[in-house]
Design a protein around this motif. Structure first.
Motif, PDB file in Angstrom:
ATOM      1  N   PHE A 102      20.914 -25.057 -40.559  1.00 30.83           N
ATOM      2  CA  PHE A 102      20.769 -24.223 -39.598  1.00 30.83           C
ATOM      3  C   PHE A 102      20.983 -24.210 -38.118  1.00 30.83           C
ATOM      4  O   PHE A 102      21.126 -25.078 -36.926  1.00 30.83           O
ATOM      5  CB  PHE A 102      19.442 -23.217 -39.278  1.00 30.83           C
ATOM      6  CG  PHE A 102      19.262 -22.702 -40.746  1.00 30.83           C
ATOM      7  CD1 PHE A 102      19.674 -20.807 -40.937  1.00 30.83           C
ATOM      8  CD2 PHE A 102      18.472 -23.154 -41.862  1.00 30.83           C
ATOM      9  CE1 PHE A 102      19.330 -20.684 -41.594  1.00 30.83           C
ATOM     10  CE2 PHE A 102      18.402 -22.308 -42.536  1.00 30.83           C
ATOM     11  CZ  PHE A 102      18.819 -21.284 -43.323  1.00 30.83           C
ATOM     12  N   ASN A 103      21.637 -22.947 -36.898  1.00 32.60           N
ATOM     13  CA  ASN A 103      21.234 -22.914 -35.630  1.00 32.60           C
ATOM     14  C   ASN A 103      20.178 -23.520 -35.048  1.00 32.60           C
ATOM     15  O   ASN A 103      19.053 -23.676 -35.238  1.00 32.60           O
ATOM     16  CB  ASN A 103      21.540 -21.706 -34.686  1.00 32.60           C
ATOM     17  CG  ASN A 103      22.587 -21.877 -33.497  1.00 32.60           C
ATOM     18  OD1 ASN A 103      21.602 -21.998 -31.977  1.00 32.60           O
ATOM     19  ND2 ASN A 103      23.265 -22.556 -33.316  1.00 32.60           N
ATOM     20  N   LEU A 104      20.334 -24.646 -33.801  1.00 32.22           N
ATOM     21  CA  LEU A 104      19.069 -25.137 -33.354  1.00 32.22           C
ATOM     22  C   LEU A 104      18.863 -24.929 -32.453  1.00 32.22           C
ATOM     23  O   LEU A 104      17.353 -24.499 -32.756  1.00 32.22           O
ATOM     24  CB  LEU A 104      20.205 -26.763 -32.578  1.00 32.22           C
ATOM     25  CG  LEU A 104      18.484 -27.380 -31.818  1.00 32.22           C
ATOM     26  CD1 LEU A 104      17.729 -28.732 -32.885  1.00 32.22           C
ATOM     27  CD2 LEU A 104      18.798 -28.818 -31.394  1.00 32.22           C
ATOM     28  N   SER A 105      19.482 -23.825 -31.411  1.00 30.69           N
ATOM     29  CA  SER A 105      17.991 -23.046 -30.821  1.00 30.69           C
ATOM     30  C   SER A 105      17.615 -21.606 -31.092  1.00 30.69           C
ATOM     31  O   SER A 105      16.818 -21.478 -31.081  1.00 30.69           O
ATOM     32  CB  SER A 105      19.535 -21.911 -29.927  1.00 30.69           C
ATOM     33  OG  SER A 105      20.024 -23.671 -28.802  1.00 30.69           O
ATOM     34  N   LEU A 106      18.059 -20.982 -32.468  1.00 32.04           N
ATOM     35  CA  LEU A 106      17.578 -20.289 -33.628  1.00 32.04           C
ATOM     36  C   LEU A 106      16.338 -21.053 -33.779  1.00 32.04           C
ATOM     37  O   LEU A 106      15.783 -20.714 -34.063  1.00 32.04           O
ATOM     38  CB  LEU A 106      18.260 -19.594 -34.719  1.00 32.04           C
ATOM     39  CG  LEU A 106      18.211 -18.851 -35.319  1.00 32.04           C
ATOM     40  CD1 LEU A 106      17.357 -17.403 -34.684  1.00 32.04           C
ATOM     41  CD2 LEU A 106      18.895 -18.520 -36.516  1.00 32.04           C
ATOM     42  N   VAL A 107      16.317 -22.143 -34.824  1.00 31.05           N
ATOM     43  CA  VAL A 107      15.285 -22.863 -34.987  1.00 31.05           C
ATOM     44  C   VAL A 107      14.261 -22.917 -34.212  1.00 31.05           C
ATOM     45  O   VAL A 107      12.666 -22.684 -34.805  1.00 31.05           O
ATOM     46  CB  VAL A 107      16.042 -24.167 -36.147  1.00 31.05           C
ATOM     47  CG1 VAL A 107      14.689 -24.969 -36.979  1.00 31.05           C
ATOM     48  CG2 VAL A 107      16.727 -23.551 -37.232  1.00 31.05           C
ATOM     49  N   TYR A 108      14.772 -23.361 -33.111  1.00 35.69           N
ATOM     50  CA  TYR A 108      13.700 -24.179 -32.328  1.00 35.69           C
ATOM     51  C   TYR A 108      12.731 -22.814 -31.983  1.00 35.69           C
ATOM     52  O   TYR A 108      11.911 -22.583 -31.315  1.00 35.69           O
ATOM     53  CB  TYR A 108      13.742 -24.693 -31.069  1.00 35.69           C
ATOM     54  CG  TYR A 108      13.257 -24.915 -30.172  1.00 35.69           C
ATOM     55  CD1 TYR A 108      11.821 -26.144 -30.741  1.00 35.69           C
ATOM     56  CD2 TYR A 108      12.853 -24.317 -28.596  1.00 35.69           C
ATOM     57  CE1 TYR A 108      11.373 -26.575 -29.616  1.00 35.69           C
ATOM     58  CE2 TYR A 108      12.249 -25.064 -28.240  1.00 35.69           C
ATOM     59  CZ  TYR A 108      11.404 -26.092 -28.471  1.00 35.69           C
ATOM     60  OH  TYR A 108      10.615 -26.783 -27.433  1.00 35.69           O
ATOM     61  N   THR A 109      13.458 -21.355 -31.183  1.00 36.65           N
ATOM     62  CA  THR A 109      13.354 -20.286 -30.840  1.00 36.65           C
ATOM     63  C   THR A 109      12.261 -20.281 -32.447  1.00 36.65           C
ATOM     64  O   THR A 109      10.916 -19.304 -31.175  1.00 36.65           O
ATOM     65  CB  THR A 109      13.851 -19.344 -30.914  1.00 36.65           C
ATOM     66  OG1 THR A 109      14.822 -20.121 -29.799  1.00 36.65           O
ATOM     67  CG2 THR A 109      13.409 -17.856 -29.878  1.00 36.65           C
ATOM     68  N   LEU A 110      11.965 -20.288 -33.073  1.00 34.60           N
ATOM     69  CA  LEU A 110      11.325 -19.091 -34.553  1.00 34.60           C
ATOM     70  C   LEU A 110      10.059 -20.271 -34.868  1.00 34.60           C
ATOM     71  O   LEU A 110       9.294 -19.625 -34.963  1.00 34.60           O
ATOM     72  CB  LEU A 110      12.322 -18.860 -36.316  1.00 34.60           C
ATOM     73  CG  LEU A 110      13.539 -18.182 -35.252  1.00 34.60           C
ATOM     74  CD1 LEU A 110      14.214 -18.206 -36.969  1.00 34.60           C
ATOM     75  CD2 LEU A 110      12.896 -16.488 -34.993  1.00 34.60           C
ATOM     76  N   PHE A 111      10.405 -21.480 -34.165  1.00 37.01           N
ATOM     77  CA  PHE A 111       9.237 -22.451 -34.647  1.00 37.01           C
ATOM     78  C   PHE A 111       8.224 -22.332 -33.824  1.00 37.01           C
ATOM     79  O   PHE A 111       6.947 -21.936 -33.769  1.00 37.01           O
ATOM     80  CB  PHE A 111      10.281 -23.576 -34.666  1.00 37.01           C
ATOM     81  CG  PHE A 111       9.525 -24.361 -34.216  1.00 37.01           C
ATOM     82  CD1 PHE A 111       8.095 -24.853 -35.141  1.00 37.01           C
ATOM     83  CD2 PHE A 111       9.683 -25.838 -33.356  1.00 37.01           C
ATOM     84  CE1 PHE A 111       6.840 -26.025 -34.097  1.00 37.01           C
ATOM     85  CE2 PHE A 111       8.902 -27.113 -33.000  1.00 37.01           C
ATOM     86  CZ  PHE A 111       7.792 -26.926 -33.429  1.00 37.01           C
ATOM     87  N   MET A 112       8.651 -21.982 -32.382  1.00 36.51           N
ATOM     88  CA  MET A 112       7.862 -21.882 -31.450  1.00 36.51           C
ATOM     89  C   MET A 112       7.427 -20.632 -31.585  1.00 36.51           C
ATOM     90  O   MET A 112       5.554 -20.353 -31.169  1.00 36.51           O
ATOM     91  CB  MET A 112       8.291 -21.830 -29.605  1.00 36.51           C
ATOM     92  CG  MET A 112       8.911 -23.513 -29.591  1.00 36.51           C
ATOM     93  SD  MET A 112       7.389 -24.724 -29.365  1.00 36.51           S
ATOM     94  CE  MET A 112       6.144 -24.091 -27.892  1.00 36.51           C
ATOM     95  N   CYS A 113       7.783 -19.141 -31.802  1.00 34.19           N
ATOM     96  CA  CYS A 113       6.769 -17.945 -31.643  1.00 34.19           C
ATOM     97  C   CYS A 113       6.074 -17.991 -32.925  1.00 34.19           C
ATOM     98  O   CYS A 113       5.305 -17.234 -33.187  1.00 34.19           O
ATOM     99  CB  CYS A 113       7.753 -16.844 -32.595  1.00 34.19           C
ATOM    100  SG  CYS A 113       9.392 -16.575 -30.743  1.00 34.19           S
ATOM    101  N   ALA A 114       6.339 -18.802 -33.827  1.00 29.93           N
ATOM    102  CA  ALA A 114       5.149 -18.952 -35.835  1.00 29.93           C
ATOM    103  C   ALA A 114       4.538 -19.440 -35.137  1.00 29.93           C
ATOM    104  O   ALA A 114       3.333 -19.236 -34.737  1.00 29.93           O
ATOM    105  CB  ALA A 114       6.866 -20.005 -36.291  1.00 29.93           C
ATOM    106  N   LEU A 115       4.241 -20.849 -34.265  1.00 36.41           N
ATOM    107  CA  LEU A 115       2.969 -21.500 -33.399  1.00 36.41           C
ATOM    108  C   LEU A 115       2.310 -20.308 -32.521  1.00 36.41           C
ATOM    109  O   LEU A 115       1.100 -20.362 -32.721  1.00 36.41           O
ATOM    110  CB  LEU A 115       3.338 -22.710 -32.652  1.00 36.41           C
ATOM    111  CG  LEU A 115       3.745 -23.702 -33.390  1.00 36.41           C
ATOM    112  CD1 LEU A 115       4.467 -25.114 -32.907  1.00 36.41           C
ATOM    113  CD2 LEU A 115       2.678 -24.088 -34.151  1.00 36.41           C
ATOM    114  N   ILE A 116       3.511 -20.035 -31.842  1.00 35.93           N
ATOM    115  CA  ILE A 116       2.112 -19.124 -30.400  1.00 35.93           C
ATOM    116  C   ILE A 116       1.864 -17.945 -31.444  1.00 35.93           C
ATOM    117  O   ILE A 116       0.640 -18.094 -31.470  1.00 35.93           O
ATOM    118  CB  ILE A 116       2.938 -18.392 -29.827  1.00 35.93           C
ATOM    119  CG1 ILE A 116       3.937 -19.650 -29.251  1.00 35.93           C
ATOM    120  CG2 ILE A 116       2.259 -17.581 -28.920  1.00 35.93           C
ATOM    121  CD1 ILE A 116       4.785 -19.207 -27.485  1.00 35.93           C
ATOM    122  N   LEU A 117       2.225 -17.101 -32.435  1.00 31.62           N
ATOM    123  CA  LEU A 117       1.718 -16.368 -33.236  1.00 31.62           C
ATOM    124  C   LEU A 117       0.540 -16.581 -34.174  1.00 31.62           C
ATOM    125  O   LEU A 117      -0.266 -15.893 -34.232  1.00 31.62           O
ATOM    126  CB  LEU A 117       2.560 -15.768 -34.509  1.00 31.62           C
ATOM    127  CG  LEU A 117       2.244 -14.632 -34.777  1.00 31.62           C
ATOM    128  CD1 LEU A 117       1.791 -12.923 -34.142  1.00 31.62           C
ATOM    129  CD2 LEU A 117       3.800 -14.071 -35.475  1.00 31.62           C
TER     130      LEU A 117
END
Length: 261
Positions: free
Chosen positions: A114-129
């Motif tokens: 998977f793309n690093l930027s995509l995974v990191y962005t989804l990772f941070m969004c999930a934490l904040i949510l």
């Protein structure tokens, strides 16, 4: 005439002698005053020095007493049930989450592609949510019940991540784990406050627990590396993380709820 001149000379001599005596008396009085001022300044200086030494010794005694008091408190914590509950709760959560926080890029970017930027962005969004969801839910639901539910869900997500091979399902489970982590970070704090409710010296207890937990987490990192070397696969750490959260699941019911009556 000669008699008058002799008298005038005698008078002049007498006046000169008297003036010399006056000047000598003035110098003596000035010297005496200077000595008195020196003595008073020395006495004042010695008094200030005594006060300073007394203050310093008092501070040293107070610091020694305070250190002894803190040591007694720390030793006393090990006899308390809530101390061990809180320590195991924090160690279980920190050790259970460290693997996914350290190796997520290796698993989901290098191995699954998977793309690093995509995974990191989804990772941070999930934490904040997850953090936002906890703040909304905690107002009308018991924090212990939410923590139990999320801990059970976390164990299930880790076990499934260690068994499933589909990369999209693995990414979905990773985001679910991060969502639950965002919720549980606030839940662990709230549950910790419930665990030490009614305890004196809360700040000292929390700092002691944090210090010991950091040491145990560092030790667990070496254990995790040894386990990965033995099995030769990162996936085994999903099961190890599930075991750590199993400890959390067992500890939460032991926490006594606050008596609000």
């Amino acid at each position: 005439m000669e008699n008058k001149q002799e008298k005038s000379q005698e008078d002049m001599v007498k006046e000169a002698v008297e003036e010399a005596k006056k000047s000598a008396a003035e110098t003596e009085s000035e010297e005496a005053e200077a000595e008195e001022t020196e003595e008073t300044s020395e006495e004042a200086g010695s008094g200030d020095a005594k006060e300073d030494t007394e203050k310093k010794t008092g501070k040293k005694l107070f610091s020694k007493k305070k250190d002894k008091y803190n040591i007694k408190n720390i030793v006393g914590f090990f006899r308390k049930r809530n101390f061990w509950i809180l320590l195991l709760l924090n160690v279980g959560y920190d050790c259970g989450t460290q693997f996914i926080l350290i190796y997520w890029s290796i698993i989901y970017v290098e191995k699954l592609g998977f793309n690093l930027s995509l995974v990191y962005t989804l990772f941070m969004c999930a934490l904040i949510l997850g953090s936002v969801l906890f703040s909304k839910i905690s107002t009308f639901v018991n924090s212990k019940g939410i923590t139990l539910l999320n801990t059970g869900s976390m164990i299930g997500a880790f076990v499934l991540s260690g068994t499933i091979g589909n990369k999209y399902l693995l990414l979905f489970l990773f985001l679910l784990i991060e969502l639950l982590m965002g919720m549980m970070s606030g839940q662990i704090s709230a549950t910790s406050n419930e665990a030490i409710y009614g305890e004196s010296n809360k700040s000292t207890m929390l700092s002691t627990i944090s210090f010991i937990a950091e040491i145990l987490v560092s030790v667990s990192l070496f254990i995790s590396n040894s386990i990965m070397k033995i099995f030769g696969d990162l996936k085994v750490m999903f099961f190890v993380s599930a075991v750590y959260f199993g400890v959390v699941l067992l500890i939460i019911p032991l926490i006594k709820e606050k008596d609000t009556r």
